[in-house]
Design a protein around this motif. Structure first.
Motif, mmCIF file in Angstrom:
data_model
loop_
_atom_site.group_PDB
_atom_site.id
_atom_site.type_symbol
_atom_site.label_atom_id
_atom_site.label_comp_id
_atom_site.label_asym_id
_atom_site.label_seq_id
_atom_site.Cartn_x
_atom_site.Cartn_y
_atom_site.Cartn_z
ATOM 1 N N VAL A 1 -38.322 4.617 50.429
ATOM 2 C CA VAL A 1 -39.232 5.931 51.152
ATOM 3 C C VAL A 1 -40.687 5.481 51.120
ATOM 4 N N THR A 2 -41.726 5.872 51.813
ATOM 5 C CA THR A 2 -42.832 5.343 52.024
ATOM 6 C C THR A 2 -43.647 6.206 51.110
ATOM 7 N N PRO B 1 -44.252 0.033 57.110
ATOM 8 C CA PRO B 1 -44.970 0.531 56.074
ATOM 9 C C PRO B 1 -44.571 0.075 54.689
ATOM 10 N N PRO B 2 -45.463 0.091 53.763
ATOM 11 C CA PRO B 2 -45.091 -0.249 52.343
ATOM 12 C C PRO B 2 -44.043 0.666 52.089
ATOM 13 N N PHE B 3 -42.998 0.387 51.371
ATOM 14 C CA PHE B 3 -41.823 1.157 50.699
ATOM 15 C C PHE B 3 -41.750 1.068 49.255
ATOM 16 N N VAL B 4 -41.304 2.100 48.681
ATOM 17 C CA VAL B 4 -40.939 2.086 47.484
ATOM 18 C C VAL B 4 -39.474 2.637 47.215
ATOM 19 N N TRP B 5 -38.653 2.317 46.034
ATOM 20 C CA TRP B 5 -37.395 2.483 45.831
ATOM 21 C C TRP B 5 -37.269 3.905 45.209
ATOM 22 N N LYS C 1 -40.608 -0.379 42.167
ATOM 23 C CA LYS C 1 -40.989 -1.325 43.395
ATOM 24 C C LYS C 1 -39.786 -1.816 44.077
ATOM 25 N N VAL C 2 -40.235 -2.148 45.351
ATOM 26 C CA VAL C 2 -38.865 -2.998 46.272
ATOM 27 C C VAL C 2 -39.762 -3.691 47.059
ATOM 28 N N GLU C 3 -38.947 -4.835 47.587
ATOM 29 C CA GLU C 3 -39.534 -5.757 48.589
ATOM 30 C C GLU C 3 -38.669 -5.441 49.678
ATOM 31 N N ALA C 4 -39.361 -5.228 50.954
ATOM 32 C CA ALA C 4 -38.602 -4.986 52.167
ATOM 33 C C ALA C 4 -39.143 -5.999 53.065
ATOM 34 N N THR C 5 -38.102 -6.719 53.705
ATOM 35 C CA THR C 5 -38.173 -7.854 54.632
ATOM 36 C C THR C 5 -37.409 -7.208 56.117
ATOM 37 N N THR C 6 -37.800 -8.137 56.899
ATOM 38 C CA THR C 6 -37.149 -7.579 58.351
ATOM 39 C C THR C 6 -36.300 -8.972 58.559
#
Length: 99
Positions: free
Chosen positions: A10-11, A49-53, A30-35
């Motif tokens: 979620v944002t 946008p920055p995401f959190v787990w 914390k989470v690292e999301a990449t494309t």
């Protein structure tokens, strides 16, 4: 909300809404999301946008957040009411029936 089974992201805005509402059955990390290359190719100007787990640890049908026996995310009506204004129009919403 973004999902890649069995994780939910979620944002920060959604996290803050959930925390302010004091919903049960969820914590954050914390989470690292990449494309992917395909994402970059199809949407070159789109920035994530920055995401959190969103870590679901509640009991489905009892807590505000839970995971059903068939592994679907279950949220209470209170959660739905709080999140609807935050653009969840693409979510598939079905009634939960505890077995």
């Amino acid at each position: 909300m973004v999902t890649s089974f069995p994780c939910y992201l979620v944002t920060e805005d959604v996290k803050e809404k959930i925390l302010k509402s004091e919903f049960s059955g969820v914590t954050f990390d914390k989470v690292e999301a990449t494309t992917s290359e395909l994402f970059e190719e199809m949407q070159p100007d789109q920035k994530l946008p920055p995401f959190v787990w969103l870590k679901v640890n509640g009991d489905a049908g009892r807590d505000d957040f839970g995971i059903a026996k068939d592994l679907r995310l279950v949220v209470s009506e209170r959660v739905l009411d709080a999140l609807k204004p935050l653009r969840i129009s693409n979510a598939l919403i079905e009634p939960f029936e505890a077995s």
